[in-house]
Write a protein that holds these residues in place. Structure first.
Motif, PDB file in Angstrom:
ATOM      1  N   ARG A 132       0.841  -1.194   0.000  1.00 33.61           N
ATOM      2  CA  ARG A 132       0.000   0.000   0.000  1.00 33.61           C
ATOM      3  C   ARG A 132       0.879   1.247   0.000  1.00 33.61           C
ATOM      4  O   ARG A 132       1.839   1.348   0.750  1.00 33.61           O
ATOM      5  CB  ARG A 132      -0.891   0.023   1.236  1.00 33.61           C
ATOM      6  N   GLN A 133       0.556   2.180  -0.886  1.00 37.36           N
ATOM      7  CA  GLN A 133       1.213   3.485  -0.887  1.00 37.36           C
ATOM      8  C   GLN A 133       0.110   4.528  -1.007  1.00 37.36           C
ATOM      9  O   GLN A 133      -0.603   4.564  -2.013  1.00 37.36           O
ATOM     10  CB  GLN A 133       2.205   3.597  -2.051  1.00 37.36           C
ATOM     11  N   ASP A 134      -0.030   5.340   0.024  1.00 38.45           N
ATOM     12  CA  ASP A 134      -1.120   6.329   0.078  1.00 38.45           C
ATOM     13  C   ASP A 134      -2.471   5.660  -0.120  1.00 38.45           C
ATOM     14  O   ASP A 134      -3.372   6.189  -0.799  1.00 38.45           O
ATOM     15  CB  ASP A 134      -0.909   7.419  -0.982  1.00 38.45           C
ATOM     16  N   GLY A 135      -2.609   4.464   0.464  1.00 39.67           N
ATOM     17  CA  GLY A 135      -3.876   3.751   0.419  1.00 39.67           C
ATOM     18  C   GLY A 135      -4.136   2.962  -0.843  1.00 39.67           C
ATOM     19  O   GLY A 135      -5.177   2.305  -0.954  1.00 39.67           O
ATOM     20  N   GLU A 136      -3.218   2.991  -1.808  1.00 41.06           N
ATOM     21  CA  GLU A 136      -3.411   2.282  -3.077  1.00 41.06           C
ATOM     22  C   GLU A 136      -2.326   1.225  -3.255  1.00 41.06           C
ATOM     23  O   GLU A 136      -1.190   1.405  -2.818  1.00 41.06           O
ATOM     24  CB  GLU A 136      -3.343   3.268  -4.252  1.00 41.06           C
ATOM     25  N   TRP A 137      -2.724   0.107  -3.899  1.00 43.22           N
ATOM     26  CA  TRP A 137      -1.744  -0.935  -4.193  1.00 43.22           C
ATOM     27  C   TRP A 137      -0.746  -0.447  -5.238  1.00 43.22           C
ATOM     28  O   TRP A 137      -1.128   0.119  -6.260  1.00 43.22           O
ATOM     29  CB  TRP A 137      -2.420  -2.198  -4.716  1.00 43.22           C
TER      30      TRP A 137
END
Length: 603
Positions: A183-188
């Motif tokens: 996860r990066q900033d809530g996104e895969w």
């Protein structure tokens, strides 16, 4: 044939939903830009003063097509991110992999190197997402663990190295690909992925083009191809820089180049192609130090390479901005289309013309054993062939008896318990395999070129190219692995033209099995007898170097081939002694002669 080289017919690509016609898109974009500027007139003005800034656009064939890629969408699952990354890699040659990097974490995007090679795959990857406990993740967009692994098997079509050299994969070959996402900033986003790219075969052949770089034979009389694949975007510059970088390692000791050491493009990555098809190649000042003759040879190399680029019609050569264009040297390039096919019928050597056989009165009738193969030395400068040899049974190779001198028939050039079909190069050397080892002989004696990589293998076929710089070799292992392997090696020669060393080169025809009966058709394509996963019976296949093998029309019981300038020159000898040629349409075979014992073009 000689340079200048005629330009090939430009192929037209079929339209697809993932492909953009750049010419049409450019026109639409220009119209949209103009409308947008007019609509903005009330709230923004167009500058009427200040410096004019120009930006060069890439030289692109109006019919060139590009793969389109879109970046990640909000809330995409781990599998969707992985699929998007794979699709975006095909478009990377057009946008410097900008969109592809959007699917990676910031840290991996900064480090990922897509230029180390390409894996070309077939079909669609069967991807599965698994969590930290290796359990399958079905709704991975809601998965709360720190990472997800996405991967699965892909069917391999080929591998392409960092220099653009393609090796066809073996039939049924697979590779497991694996990606780790975080996860990066809530996104895969993908945090672990190997360097290099993964591209489907249709997208690869759309975004890359096969180019034969052309180098010089040891005596600088022939052009010798070194096949690569380059992006269609800025193709002329890629091909030129490939030529300037020199031949592949395996070919380096067998060929020369007229390119001076350390020569580069004056502006890296730039070869301008004008609207009327003139490729302007501006090289660094090293070119000014070569004489007129060498510069003419350099022009021949550049012309031979760049005339393969669809929009190029001629080449203009500059050195540090100064025009030094001159007429290209006349270098030979492969066998002539005037080459005649030799056959053995009823114990006589002769020529096949149309459907007729004419005995050659320069030779005595053949005797002393059943003739099973024939080979003729290629003739340079329209001279008569200097050497014709025949194989008797599978035990020896002898010089064909000249008229009035039948005794020459009794002196074997090569002999053994298992002697393969002969091939004669333009230097007058006869190539064969004798009891599993490469054997080379002339009327002056025998040579044993060093080929260390073949020490543990059994050679079954050898065939020299018309330029004399390479040989095709079929060999098998001596242990459990006895599947024939087809390779092309380079030939290092001494001052007499005698072969002294073979350098291991490239494996070709990887998708084929039980390969035999090899002949060259042109300088960068082989024709072979082989089997494949889709055709268990032996058939005829063409094997372009650095490309995928292609089946030819089915034929019953083929035992030998004869070929010369391209696939249209092919003859096939069948087990019953009948000789057939390709039909006018290329879709079938046409009967030519019966009662044929052996057949060959020069070479």
């Amino acid at each position: 044939m000689t340079l200048p080289i005629s330009h090939p017919t430009r192929p037209r690509a079929a339209a697809a939903s993932s492909i953009i016609d750049t010419a049409r898109t450019a026109r639409r974009a220009a119209a949209a830009l103009l409308i947008g500027l007019l609509l903005l007139g009330g709230c923004a003005s167009i500058p009427t003063s200040g410096p004019v800034r120009a930006q060069a656009l890439p030289d692109t064939d109006p019919e060139t097509i590009f793969v389109e890629a879109e970046g990640p969408t909000v809330g995409a699952s781990a599998i969707e991110i992985t699929q998007g990354f794979i699709r975006a890699q095909a478009a990377g040659v057009n946008d410097d992999f900008r969109v592809a990097r959007e699917f990676l974490t910031d840290a991996r995007a900064a480090e990922w190197n897509p230029h180390v090679g390409t894996t070309v795959y077939l079909g669609e990857p069967a991807l599965v997402a698994t969590g930290a406990d290796s359990a399958a993740v079905e709704q991975d967009d809601d998965y709360s663990a720190d990472f997800v692994d996405v991967g699965g098997p892909v069917s391999l079509a080929a591998r392409v190295d960092e220099n653009g050299a393609l090796t066809e994969a073996s039939a049924g070959a697979e590779q497991v690909v694996m990606f780790r996402l975080m996860r990066q900033d809530g996104e895969w986003r993908i945090s672990q992925v190997p360097d290099g790219t993964l591209v489907s075969q249709p997208n690869f052949t759309t975004t890359y083009r096969r180019i034969a770089l052309e180098f010089l034979s040891a005596d600088e009389r022939y052009l010798v191809p070194d096949v690569r694949w380059y992006p269609v975007q800025n193709l002329a510059a890629h091909a030129t820089e490939g030529l300037l970088a020199g031949p592949s390692t395996w070919l380096r000791d067998a060929v020369h180049t007229a390119v001076p050491d350390r020569t580069t493009l004056t502006v890296a990555g730039t070869v301008h192609v004008s609207s009327d098809g003139v490729a302007v190649v501006d090289l660094s000042s090293q070119v000014l130090n070569v004489n007129t003759e060498q510069r003419s040879v350099l022009m021949a190399q550049l012309s031979a390479v760049l005339m393969q680029v669809p929009q190029v019609r001629s080449v203009r050569l500059l050195a540090a901005g100064a025009d030094i264009t001159q007429t290209p040297a006349m270098l030979a390039r492969g066998p002539s289309t005037a080459s005649e096919v030799t056959a053995v019928v009823n114990g006589r050597l002769g020529l096949v013309t149309g459907g007729d056989f004419t005995a050659d009165e320069h030779f005595e009738p053949l005797g002393g054993g059943q003739v099973t193969a024939v080979a003729v030395e290629p003739a340079d400068d329209d001279a008569l062939p200097l050497l014709t040899v025949v194989r008797r049974g599978h035990s020896d190779i002898v010089q064909a008896p000249a008229a009035g001198k039948p005794a020459a028939n009794s002196v074997p050039l090569l002999s053994g318990n298992d002697v393969s079909e002969p091939s004669v190069d333009r230097y007058g050397w006869v190539w064969s395999s004798v009891d599993g080892r490469i054997a080379v002989a002339s009327t002056d004696g025998r040579e044993e070129p060093i080929a260390e990589w073949l020490a543990a293998r059994r050679v079954t076929q050898v065939r020299a190219t018309h330029d004399g710089s390479r040989v095709a070799i079929v060999s098998t292992g001596t242990g459990d692995d006895r599947e024939p392997v087809l390779e092309v090696a380079s030939v290092v020669r001494d001052d007499r033209g005698a072969p002294t060393q073979l350098t291991q080169g490239i494996v070709v025809g990887g998708s084929l099995a039980d390969v035999s009966g090899i002949v060259w058709i042109g300088e960068s394509t082989l024709a072979v007898l082989a089997k494949s996963s889709t055709a268990p019976d032996r058939g005829v296949y063409t094997v372009p170097l650095g490309d995928w093998s292609q089946p030819q029309p089915a034929i019953d019981n083929p035992i030998a081939l004869a070929g010369s300038w391209d696939v249209r020159s092919l003859f096939v000898l069948k087990e019953d002694g009948s000789l057939v040629a390709r039909s006018a349409t290329g879709a079938s075979w046409t009967s030519v002669l019966t009662g044929v014992a052996a057949v060959a073009y020069p070479g």
